[in-house]
Design an enzyme around this catalytic site. Structure first.
Site, PDB file in Angstrom:
ATOM      1  N   LEU A 242     -45.155  45.445  80.186  1.00 20.19           N
ATOM      2  CA  LEU A 242     -46.162  44.440  79.838  1.00 20.19           C
ATOM      3  C   LEU A 242     -47.130  44.990  78.808  1.00 20.19           C
ATOM      4  CD1 LEU A 242     -46.960  42.787  83.252  1.00 20.19           C
ATOM      5  CD2 LEU A 242     -45.685  41.870  81.321  1.00 20.19           C
ATOM      6  N   ALA A 243     -47.564  46.223  79.020  1.00 20.82           N
ATOM      7  CA  ALA A 243     -48.569  46.776  78.123  1.00 20.82           C
ATOM      8  C   ALA A 243     -47.989  47.063  76.745  1.00 20.82           C
ATOM      9  CB  ALA A 243     -49.148  48.053  78.727  1.00 20.82           C
TER      10      ALA A 243
ATOM     11  N   SER B 191     -42.916  42.146  99.704  1.00 26.31           N
ATOM     12  CA  SER B 191     -44.184  41.600  99.214  1.00 26.31           C
ATOM     13  C   SER B 191     -45.270  41.616 100.289  1.00 26.31           C
ATOM     14  CB  SER B 191     -43.986  40.175  98.731  1.00 26.31           C
ATOM     15  OG  SER B 191     -45.250  39.608  98.471  1.00 26.31           O
TER      16      SER B 191
ATOM     17  N   ARG C 221     -54.640  47.387 101.270  1.00 26.37           N
ATOM     18  CA  ARG C 221     -53.463  48.255 101.313  1.00 26.37           C
ATOM     19  C   ARG C 221     -53.736  49.659 101.837  1.00 26.37           C
ATOM     20  NH1 ARG C 221     -50.848  46.696  95.419  1.00 26.37           N
ATOM     21  NH2 ARG C 221     -50.360  44.572  96.025  1.00 26.37           N
TER      22      ARG C 221
HETATM   23  C1  FAD Z   1     -42.281  46.989  93.156  1.00 29.16           C
HETATM   24  C2  FAD Z   1     -43.555  46.776  92.415  1.00 29.16           C
HETATM   25  C3  FAD Z   1     -44.235  45.567  92.538  1.00 29.16           C
HETATM   26  C4  FAD Z   1     -45.417  45.352  91.846  1.00 29.16           C
HETATM   27  N1  FAD Z   1     -46.057  44.153  92.000  1.00 29.16           N
HETATM   28  C5  FAD Z   1     -47.187  43.924  91.299  1.00 29.16           C
HETATM   29  C6  FAD Z   1     -47.860  42.670  91.405  1.00 29.16           C
HETATM   30  O1  FAD Z   1     -47.435  41.778  92.127  1.00 29.16           O
HETATM   31  N2  FAD Z   1     -48.979  42.469  90.693  1.00 29.16           N
HETATM   32  C7  FAD Z   1     -49.477  43.417  89.867  1.00 29.16           C
HETATM   33  O2  FAD Z   1     -50.468  43.159  89.216  1.00 29.16           O
HETATM   34  N3  FAD Z   1     -48.862  44.612  89.743  1.00 29.16           N
HETATM   35  C8  FAD Z   1     -47.744  44.889  90.436  1.00 29.16           C
HETATM   36  N4  FAD Z   1     -47.113  46.112  90.318  1.00 29.16           N
HETATM   37  C9  FAD Z   1     -47.620  47.093  89.354  1.00 29.16           C
HETATM   38  C10 FAD Z   1     -47.215  46.727  87.931  1.00 29.16           C
HETATM   39  O3  FAD Z   1     -45.941  46.171  87.936  1.00 29.16           O
HETATM   40  C11 FAD Z   1     -47.175  47.914  86.975  1.00 29.16           C
HETATM   41  O4  FAD Z   1     -48.295  48.667  87.131  1.00 29.16           O
HETATM   42  C12 FAD Z   1     -47.141  47.461  85.536  1.00 29.16           C
HETATM   43  O5  FAD Z   1     -46.097  46.569  85.343  1.00 29.16           O
HETATM   44  C13 FAD Z   1     -46.992  48.620  84.577  1.00 29.16           C
HETATM   45  O6  FAD Z   1     -46.750  48.122  83.279  1.00 29.16           O
HETATM   46  P1  FAD Z   1     -46.692  49.081  82.029  1.00 29.16           P
HETATM   47  O7  FAD Z   1     -46.408  48.228  80.859  1.00 29.16           O
HETATM   48  O8  FAD Z   1     -47.900  49.899  81.978  1.00 29.16           O
HETATM   49  O9  FAD Z   1     -45.495  50.074  82.292  1.00 29.16           O
HETATM   50  P2  FAD Z   1     -43.942  49.855  82.547  1.00 29.16           P
HETATM   51  O10 FAD Z   1     -43.612  48.443  82.759  1.00 29.16           O
HETATM   52  O11 FAD Z   1     -43.544  50.832  83.586  1.00 29.16           O
HETATM   53  O12 FAD Z   1     -43.262  50.235  81.187  1.00 29.16           O
HETATM   54  C14 FAD Z   1     -43.105  51.547  80.756  1.00 29.16           C
HETATM   55  C15 FAD Z   1     -42.353  51.533  79.464  1.00 29.16           C
HETATM   56  O13 FAD Z   1     -42.433  52.795  78.861  1.00 29.16           O
HETATM   57  C16 FAD Z   1     -41.177  53.238  78.485  1.00 29.16           C
HETATM   58  N5  FAD Z   1     -41.191  54.691  78.547  1.00 29.16           N
HETATM   59  C17 FAD Z   1     -41.673  55.470  79.537  1.00 29.16           C
HETATM   60  N6  FAD Z   1     -41.557  56.746  79.196  1.00 29.16           N
HETATM   61  C18 FAD Z   1     -40.992  56.786  77.980  1.00 29.16           C
HETATM   62  C19 FAD Z   1     -40.625  57.825  77.110  1.00 29.16           C
HETATM   63  N7  FAD Z   1     -40.818  59.099  77.408  1.00 29.16           N
HETATM   64  N8  FAD Z   1     -40.044  57.494  75.941  1.00 29.16           N
HETATM   65  C20 FAD Z   1     -39.849  56.202  75.597  1.00 29.16           C
HETATM   66  N9  FAD Z   1     -40.199  55.196  76.387  1.00 29.16           N
HETATM   67  C21 FAD Z   1     -40.762  55.480  77.564  1.00 29.16           C
HETATM   68  C22 FAD Z   1     -40.230  52.584  79.413  1.00 29.16           C
HETATM   69  O14 FAD Z   1     -38.968  52.491  78.814  1.00 29.16           O
HETATM   70  C23 FAD Z   1     -40.887  51.234  79.583  1.00 29.16           C
HETATM   71  O15 FAD Z   1     -40.495  50.390  78.535  1.00 29.16           O
HETATM   72  C24 FAD Z   1     -45.929  46.350  91.006  1.00 29.16           C
HETATM   73  C25 FAD Z   1     -45.267  47.556  90.885  1.00 29.16           C
HETATM   74  C26 FAD Z   1     -44.088  47.786  91.594  1.00 29.16           C
HETATM   75  C27 FAD Z   1     -43.443  49.125  91.506  1.00 29.16           C
END
Ligand code: FAD
Ligand code: HEM
Ligand code: HEM
Ligand code: SF4
Ligand code: F3S
Ligand code: FES
Lengths: 245, 248, 645
Positions: C53-54, C294, C340
């Site tokens: 997402l980020a 959930s 939690r």
């Molecule tokens: C099972 C579960 C359920 C959840 N439910 C919720 C919810 O209901 N509501 C809520 O708000 N949050 C929830 N969360 C938390 C939330 O989903 C995450 O914190 C959030 O999606 C993280 O997003 P992000 O974009 O920061 O990272 P991520 O989505 O983890 O993306 C990381 C990205 O970085 C890339 N990457 C990583 N390392 C490297 C590297 N060395 N080189 C190249 N690429 C790399 C990966 O390929 C990926 O594309 C949940 C988490 C889990 C585990």
């Protein structure tokens, strides 16, 4: 800089845009052409089947019907106009149907070049349709050629009088020529299978029904296929078993 | 439990692959299918052999990474279940199991059980989106959407892009995947302005990537872990026909 | 505190948050930030690592603005980033329910939920932006749940008193990510974003004190390349996998963040981990990950354990009066719905006392028998059917007939790279977004707020703040031959050569598992001075053994999943040690960080605001990490003891 930021995608995007401008050459475009030609043939075949049933009214009626087809609209229209319109439509349909069939089959073959080592029974809604349709279609094609030689051109039929359709049919399925009857029944089976899938498939391709209507279409396709097969089969069977002579 | 495995091994994209037999002992019934492969890999590494490469990430049935054809069925025998959610209790002691990669011209094998599915991304690039630049959106309640439409859009949007539909299709067709996206976006009011260009673009990209046409066989829907139905293919056909008629 | 473990450095000087009334700060920052002229944007390159997402939202938005973006992820498609797995929902202060929600209330709840360890300015901005996120996502076609009138549905989540959580069945993260992914693919087609899937960032390139690029490995061919740019954005997600078993995807790792940390970026609050109470317990040693059920299940399920210890009876044979509904007993006001961190710890306590059920006694019952009696099986099925099915697939038990077994599992990491108000790390040109940064959740994250933060960062905050930095660009071109670039490459090459050349006999996973056990035992739900010191020793020993005995098969120039894992686990060792040091130095309990020494008489977490009201930003040091404190100021929400009795 090693990974240059030249958009790799720009060139392919242009190519794709060009392809998008010729939608009828796409898989779906060809498939629609195939479906339309198929539906036209289905319509023909239903009329043909209904016409064949005149045979149970006797020689006069049957031949009058056949003559009627030829003299339709006379003297305003030339002899056999209706028949030729039908024929041209039919020939065009067959051409389109076979051509699209070949192109799509070839593309499908490239799209799935390697077979699985472990073969598993299919579980979809029209199991093995891709095989039935392609090989069934070839059987139907061979049948139509024989059929034309037999009943239209009379090349292989003892009754050469074009006006005596009744006689030709009776001669064609004479008990002594039982293998012909068997061949017809086989071809009809292939046709039935072809239509069982083909009719709902054509509706899916052209109209795209929702789940409820898809299920209904499948039921209708099965019913139509059974009626067509039965309606055709009854003629050679009746002749071979001496009910009509 | 004890298992006899036959697994497709292929060193790289150009190598010729083959099925290789392995025997595995003491597999727990509670293990998932991928955990069973983990155990095999641990053993292979200790024996100095190359472990079996396969794609996976979330292991909870949502990322769409896992992609094994198990006994000829993409994602294996359990309906509506991804490979990673399949558990060994679905098998019996002494079973032989064949494991192969997705097979499709548009999904070339990279190594062992790993294939290249970037063709799916290219289909999306060709129109599988709504153009809504960041910051230009009206209030979310500006356009109400009937619940049935929203629910139907959701059901189509549930596609995880795994490619099992292609792997199952005798024609290597990506129609179910493409139909799911066309249906999802076409069912929302926001998706209407680009509806025609979207479907034409996506279909062109689909064909160009080397996917085959659809003969309405239905294997795709039977294999789909998210139970995407053939109605999305119908919708795709319909949208395409209208768009093509207008373009011509 | 023993000086061996860390040194203390200067406090963090400036977080760049504007002063003034809190509700005007973000507006003020946006106005004061410099802009980049559209014609110049084309000359500026930005690297975004991550497509969650980020990352996807940032890359798409920067591409739309006209910057030239290079985007990386290690999965085979950007759509598979771990954000896809989020189930529950996303918060936004829309007040569509007219139940008294507002930006200020969301701000307040989030600061309190974080146990007063987050920054007020950041959290307020998050609450402000939350409403725009929902608008943006709806415009992209995200199929949120709707009511019969066609308007968006909301539910309450994680004990909130208002209904502000937007959701899409149990697949909210998936739908939000697909929205961002599709926006990203649109930019890829437009040629503004060059997307590299199956590429892993292995090193950060810092030249003259600025982040100028990354070293990546093509995971298919093994080719190592250097990508240079004017700015680098890390959106590489969380590091919960340091515990080996977690609810995170198998690929989640800390490498991108850790490499930046080693190059000078501060790592903040590494010990803040969220343990989610409702996960499916471990079933055996083969287990590779844990699955979240959930949180919404606690709305109707009742949590209990047998009163007698080591009770092996079938749950149906245990009569009512021999069951301990311990959450209802200990927290009569909130009952099964306590937050939690509290629910997790309570489960641990009863299991530690020997009341746990299932394999190894690590599980408690989540019972729907009452709900089924009250609502009927149909209604329960309609609400939770897909979760019940998932449970049955994994455990082989039918939760309609037998209570579910659940146990807490590592779920989310609040800590991450330190960033200022602009999301810039302390290395100029290095920005960090999403779970990879530490910024908005304090010591405990409320449900449905990680998705909000990731999208807020990527769509709205970063694109605004990064322009202020890029206004000084384009920066002087850096050559591939530059000494610092070469050095970064060399480090990568050497590491790979080491792993492949090491003549070891143990698999990477076996080390990772062992590390995870240490972390879970000593740096998990409950931490003690003694345990943490022990853990640091164990980690150091294990790390030494890892470098001696690890075995990686195959070659560098091919798809080599063992090699990928080895690099990630190597970084987890260093991170794990830092987490323990951070947990050791913070002798208070707060949010997800529970120090056994710091609890109330009733066994609840006790904060120590006098001594610990700060962010611990750690600087990498060869011998020992250096602690920089950023003190937290609360002008709008006065810290109080959280109580859920
Ligand atoms: C099972 C579960 C359920 C959840 N439910 C919720 C919810 O209901 N509501 C809520 O708000 N949050 C929830 N969360 C938390 C939330 O989903 C995450 O914190 C959030 O999606 C993280 O997003 P992000 O974009 O920061 O990272 P991520 O989505 O983890 O993306 C990381 C990205 O970085 C890339 N990457 C990583 N390392 C490297 C590297 N060395 N080189 C190249 N690429 C790399 C990966 O390929 C990926 O594309 C949940 C988490 C889990 C585990
Ligand atoms: C000449 C020999 C024939 C051949 C080689 C042939 C071949 C095929 C093939 C390969 C298909 C594609 C199957 C699919 O994609 O679903 C098909 C479809 C079809 N055929 Fe035929 N066929 C023949 C004759 C006929 C006849 C005589 C009829 C009708 C009486 C017919 C009706 C149809 C219909 C309705 C379809 C469905 C089109 C669609 O799915 O959209 N075909 N045929
Ligand atoms: C089994 C029962 C059938 C009988 C008794 C039968 C009978 C006949 C007869 C008598 C004619 C000649 C009509 C005339 O020239 O006046 C004819 C023509 C034809 N039949 Fe059939 N038919 C049968 C099945 C089929 C089937 C299954 C097909 C197609 C798949 C078919 C396709 C045709 C075609 C294409 C012609 C040529 C029409 C024309 O002259 O333009 N028939 N049939
Ligand atoms: S339609 Fe189903 S099988 Fe095809 S990619 Fe989507 S989820 Fe997978
Ligand atoms: S299996 Fe293939 S043929 Fe069509 S219905 Fe599915 S894409
Ligand atoms: S590993 Fe993610 S769906 Fe199977």
């Amino acid at each position: 800089m090693s990974t240059d930021l030249q958009p790799r995608t720009a060139a392919t995007a242009a190519k794709r845009a060009q392809a998008a401008r010729k939608p009828w050459r796409s898989n779906i475009g060809l498939k629609i052409a195939m479906a339309v030609s198929g539906v036209l043939m289905v319509l023909f075949i239903i009329v043909h089947m209904a016409g064949n049933l005149h045979i149970f009214e006797g020689r006069e009626e049957m031949n009058a019907y056949a003559a009627g087809l030829r003299s339709f609209g006379e003297p305003l229209l030339p002899h056999e106009s209706l028949l030729w319109v039908l024929r041209i439509g039919l020939i065009a349909s067959i051409a389109v149907h076979i051509w699209t069939g070949i192109v799509l089959s070839a593309r499908a073959h490239h799209a799935r070049p390697v077979k699985y080592a472990h073969r598993h029974k299919n579980r979809g809604e029209s199991r093995n349709a891709y095989l039935n349709m392609r090989f069934g279609g070839i059987v139907i094609f061979l049948f139509v050629i024989w059929h034309l030689l037999d009943l239209t051109w009379r090349t292989v039929n003892p009754v050469k009088d074009v006006h005596d359709a009744y006689g030709a049919v009776v001669a064609a399925f004479d008990p002594s020529r039982w293998p012909v009857t068997v061949f017809y029944l086989l071809a009809l089976t292939a046709l039935g299978i072809h239509l069982r899938h083909g009719i709902w498939s054509a509706v899916q391709t052209i109209a795209g029904p929702d789940t409820k209507w898809r299920k209904r279409t499948q039921a209708i396709a099965l019913a139509v296929a059974v009626i067509i097969v039965a309606g055709f089969a009854i003629v050679p069977l009746s002749v071979t078993f001496g009910l009509v002579s | 439990m004890k298992l006899k495995l036959r697994i497709w091994r292929q060193a790289d994209a150009d190598a010729k692959g083959r099925m290789v037999a392995y025997e595995l002992d003491e597999v727990s019934e509670d293990a998932s299918f991928l955990e069973m492969l983990d155990v095999l890999n641990e053993r292979l590494i200790s024996e100095g052999e190359d472990p079996v490469a396969f794609d996976h990430d979330c292991r909870e049935g949502i990322c769409g990474a896992c992609s094994l054809v198990i006994d000829g069925q993409p994602h294996g025998p359990q309906a509506a279940t991804t490979t990673c959610q399949l558990h060994m209790r679905k098998f019996r002691d002494g079973d032989s199991i064949d494991i192969e990669p997705w097979r499709a011209g548009a999904f070339p094998v990279i190594k062992d059980l790993v294939v290249d599915r970037s063709a799916f991304d290219r289909i999306i690039q060709a129109g599988g989106y709504i153009s809504a630049p960041t910051g230009t959106a009206p209030d979310a309640h500006a356009v109400p959407i009937p619940k049935q439409d929203a629910d139907a859009a959701f059901s189509a949007a549930a596609c995880i892009g795994c490619g099992a539909c292609v792997a199952a299709c005798p024609n290597g067709s990506g129609m179910l995947f493409m139909g799911a996206k066309v249906a999802h976006l076409g069912l929302t009011p926001q998706g209407q302005p680009e509806r025609a260009t979207r479907v034409l673009g996506m279909v062109a990209a689909h064909d160009e990537a080397g996917f085959g046409g659809c003969t309405n066989t239905g294997e795709c829907a039977a294999a789909c872990p998210k139970e995407i139905g053939l109605d999305v293919i119908g919708r795709l056909n319909r949208d395409f026909r209208k768009a093509a008629a207008r373009a011509a | 505190m023993s000086i061996d473990y860390y040194r203390e450095g200067e406090p963090v000087a400036d977080t760049k948050a504007p002063a003034g009334p809190i509700s005007e700060r973000w507006e003020k920052r946006r106005f004061s930030g410099r802009l980049v002229n559209p014609a110049n944007r084309r000359k500026l390159r930005v690297i975004v690592v991550g497509t969650g997402l980020a990352g996807a939202s940032a890359a798409a938005t920067l591409g739309e603005l006209g910057y030239r973006v290079a985007n990386y992820c290690f999965q085979d498609s950007a759509r598979r980033a771990h954000s896809i797995a989020a189930q529950g929902g996303i918060n936004a202060a829309k007040n569509y329910r007219n139940d008294g929600d507002s930006v200020h209330r969301l701000f307040y709840d989030t600061v309190k939920g974080g146990d007063f360890r987050s920054r007020e300015s950041n959290v307020h901005r998050l609450a402000e932006v939350s409403t725009e996120i929902i608008d943006q996502c709806v415009a992209q076609g995200v199929p949120f749940a709707r009511e019969y009138g066609g308007l968006l549905d909301n539910r309450s989540f994680g004990g909130a008193q208002v209904s502000r959580t937007f959701y899409a069945r149990g697949q909210t993260g998936q739908q939000l990510l697909l929205g961002a992914y599709q926006a990203l693919q649109r930019q890829v087609a437009a040629g503004t974003v060059d997307l590299h899937t199956r590429h892993e960032m292995l090193e950060l390139v810092v030249v003259d004190g600025r982040a100028r690029g990354i070293v990546v490995r093509d995971l298919v061919t093994g080719e190592i390349t250097t990508e240079l740019a004017d700015a680098v954005v890390l959106a590489s997600g969380g590091y919960g996998n340091v515990f080996f078993l977690s609810t995170n995807a198998k690929g989640c790792n800390v490498t991108a963040s850790w490499r930046a940390h080693r190059k000078g970026a501060y790592f903040a609050n590494p010990c803040y981990t969220q343990i989610h109470p409702t996960c499916i317990p471990q079933s055996g040693d083969h287990q590779s990950k844990l699955t979240l059920m959930s949180e919404s299940l606690r709305n109707d399920g009742r949590v209990w354990v047998p009163k007698s210890k080591h009770d092996e009876r079938h749950p149906a044979d245990i009569p009512e009066d021999e069951r301990d509904y311990y959450l209802e007993r200990r927290y009569p006001a909130f009952g099964n719905l306590v937050p939690r961190d509290i629910a997790s710890r309570a489960a641990k306590v009863v299991c530690d006392e020997g009341h746990g059920v299932g394999p190894g006694g690590l599980g408690v019952y989540l019972d729907f028998a009452d709900a089924i009696k009250r609502l009927g099986k149909k209604a329960v099925e309609a609400k939770y059917g897909n979760l019940f099915d998932m449970y049955e697939r994994i455990t082989g038990e039918n939760p309609y007939e037998r209570p579910m077994r659940i146990y807490p599992a590592v779920h989310y990491t609040m800590g991450g790279l330190w960033v200022d108000y602009d999301l810039s790390s302390n290395i100029p040109g290095l920005f960090v977004t999403g779970e990879a940064n530490f910024s908005d959740h304090g010591a405990n994250r409320l449900g449905a707020s990680a998705l909000m933060q990731g999208l807020s960062d990527g769509y709205f905050v970063l694109p605004n703040t990064i322009s202020d930095y890029l206004a000084d660009g384009p920066f002087e071109a850096v050559s591939e031959d530059h000494e610092d670039v070469q050095a970064a490459r060399r480090e990568v090459d050497e590491r790979i050569a080491f792993f492949l050349g090491n003549d070891g006999d143990r698999t990477v996973d076996s080390f990772h598992r062992e590390l995870g056990k240490i972390m879970w035992e000593y740096c998990g739900m409950e931490r003690t001075d003694e345990g943490l010191r022990k853990a640091i020793g164990l980690i150091r020993d294990l790390k030494a053994e890892f470098y001696k005995r690890v075995k990686v098969t195959g070659k560098a120039e091919e798809l080599n999943q063992q090699l990928e894992k080895a690099g990630r686990v190597a970084d987890f060792f260093e991170l794990g040690e830092l987490m323990c040091i951070d947990a050791l130095h913070r002798t208070e309990s707060c949010g997800g960080h529970f120090r056994a020494e710091s609890q109330t008489d009733e066994g609840e977490a006790k904060r120590d605001d006098d001594n610990f009201s700060y962010v611990a930003a750690w600087e990498y040091g060869e011998d020992a990490p250096v602690l920089h404190k950023e003190s937290l100021v609360f002008e709008y929400v006065k810290p109080t003891q959280r109580s859920y009795k």
